[in-house]
Design a protein around this motif. Structure first.
Motif, PDB file in Angstrom:
ATOM      1  N   ARG A 180       0.824  -1.215   0.000  1.00  0.00           N
ATOM      2  CA  ARG A 180       0.000   0.000   0.000  1.00  0.00           C
ATOM      3  C   ARG A 180       0.858   1.264   0.000  1.00  0.00           C
ATOM      4  O   ARG A 180       0.469   2.295  -0.554  1.00  0.00           O
ATOM      5  CB  ARG A 180      -0.929  -0.014   1.216  1.00  0.00           C
ATOM      6  N   GLY A 183       4.808   3.035  -4.550  1.00  0.00           N
ATOM      7  CA  GLY A 183       4.312   3.833  -5.660  1.00  0.00           C
ATOM      8  C   GLY A 183       4.021   2.965  -6.874  1.00  0.00           C
ATOM      9  O   GLY A 183       4.370   1.780  -6.916  1.00  0.00           O
ATOM     10  N   VAL A 184       3.393   3.571  -7.875  1.00  0.00           N
ATOM     11  CA  VAL A 184       3.020   2.837  -9.084  1.00  0.00           C
ATOM     12  C   VAL A 184       4.251   2.257  -9.773  1.00  0.00           C
ATOM     13  O   VAL A 184       4.248   1.098 -10.206  1.00  0.00           O
ATOM     14  CB  VAL A 184       2.246   3.753 -10.056  1.00  0.00           C
ATOM     15  N   ILE A 187       5.542  -0.800  -7.944  1.00  0.00           N
ATOM     16  CA  ILE A 187       4.654  -1.954  -8.141  1.00  0.00           C
ATOM     17  C   ILE A 187       4.831  -2.517  -9.547  1.00  0.00           C
ATOM     18  O   ILE A 187       4.896  -3.733  -9.753  1.00  0.00           O
ATOM     19  CB  ILE A 187       3.181  -1.555  -7.902  1.00  0.00           C
ATOM     20  N   GLU A 199      -1.178   0.465 -11.717  1.00  0.00           N
ATOM     21  CA  GLU A 199      -2.022   1.632 -11.444  1.00  0.00           C
ATOM     22  C   GLU A 199      -3.332   1.202 -10.795  1.00  0.00           C
ATOM     23  O   GLU A 199      -3.825   1.860  -9.872  1.00  0.00           O
ATOM     24  CB  GLU A 199      -2.293   2.390 -12.739  1.00  0.00           C
ATOM     25  N   HIS A 202      -2.597   0.114  -7.159  1.00  0.00           N
ATOM     26  CA  HIS A 202      -2.315   1.290  -6.340  1.00  0.00           C
ATOM     27  C   HIS A 202      -3.597   2.053  -6.029  1.00  0.00           C
ATOM     28  O   HIS A 202      -3.849   2.448  -4.876  1.00  0.00           O
ATOM     29  CB  HIS A 202      -1.327   2.202  -7.075  1.00  0.00           C
ATOM     30  N   ARG A 203      -4.431   2.256  -7.033  1.00  0.00           N
ATOM     31  CA  ARG A 203      -5.687   2.978  -6.849  1.00  0.00           C
ATOM     32  C   ARG A 203      -6.619   2.210  -5.906  1.00  0.00           C
ATOM     33  O   ARG A 203      -7.258   2.801  -5.020  1.00  0.00           O
ATOM     34  CB  ARG A 203      -6.354   3.191  -8.210  1.00  0.00           C
ATOM     35  N   GLN A 206      -5.367   2.368  -2.206  1.00  0.00           N
ATOM     36  CA  GLN A 206      -5.510   3.692  -1.605  1.00  0.00           C
ATOM     37  C   GLN A 206      -6.947   3.977  -1.189  1.00  0.00           C
ATOM     38  O   GLN A 206      -7.201   4.840  -0.340  1.00  0.00           O
ATOM     39  CB  GLN A 206      -5.029   4.778  -2.581  1.00  0.00           C
TER      40      GLN A 206
END
Length: 208
Positions: A180, A183-184, A187, A199, A202-203, A206
């Motif tokens: 978590r 960063g993108v 990952i 992405e 990550h989204r 979050q």
């Protein structure tokens, strides 16, 4: 314990102390305290015909410090199973007892009748404290595993994350908490995880 007490005056001296004093005395003297901190060992159920993995293989040899005494949490049946396993491993000479909780009976290999120590016996209190600490330690570890599994299961709801990709991410970052915080780009650098999925992951994390 009684045999050791009869053969060793120092043990007899210890037997006059309560369990806490005995533990404190032992911990102050590293020559007497040969144990190591408690460690977890996850046991996978197996068929009795499947041998345990040996500590020795073609390339390495792992030296293991054997315990002074094995305490089995249970009575005659549990002790018998443990003794058979020690026999199979060639460790039949290790001292072992079973401590049955209902009446705090102490079972010993080859003896039908259990040993019953007085409930106020310092030796019995020491055994009880060892057993209770092992229970506490195991329960705390079990709760930690459950928490980790619940946390990891959140990835099951992330779009595009299969079980294989979930394993790749957890192997790379170690936990969902670390994932978590990533960063993108970090990952996406994971093998098998592209930019688009990174992405999405990550989204998703979050917002959950």
């Amino acid at each position: 314990l009684l045999e050791a007490r009869a053969a060793n005056a120092e043990v007899a001296e210890f037997s006059q102390e309560n369990a806490a004093e005995t533990l404190a005395r032992i911990s102050r003297d590293p020559e007497r305290s040969r144990g190591t901190p408690l460690q977890h060992a996850e046991v996978t159920p197996r068929d009795s015909s499947t041998p345990l993995r040996s500590a020795r293989n073609d390339e390495t040899f792992v030296a293991v410090r054997l315990p002074d005494l094995i305490i089995v949490d249970g009575g005659k049946g549990q002790l018998s199973v443990a003794c058979r396993e020690l026999q199979r491993l060639g460790l039949h000479d290790l001292p072992i007892i079973g401590l049955a909780k209902e009446r705090e009976e102490i079972y010993r290999p080859g003896l039908a009748l259990p040993l019953l120590l007085p409930m106020d016996s310092p030796a019995l209190r020491l055994l009880q404290r060892i057993r209770d600490e092992a229970h506490r330690f195991a329960n705390a570890y079990h709760q930690l595993l459950m928490k980790k599994r619940v946390e990891e299961s959140i990835l099951d709801d992330c779009p595009g994350v299969s079980q294989n990709r979930k394993n790749l991410l957890l192997n790379r970052f170690g936990s969902v908490s670390r994932l978590r915080k990533a960063g993108v780009e970090e990952i996406a650098s994971t093998e098998g995880i592209g930019r688009k999925l990174a992405e999405e992951v990550h989204r998703f994390l979050q917002s959950h």
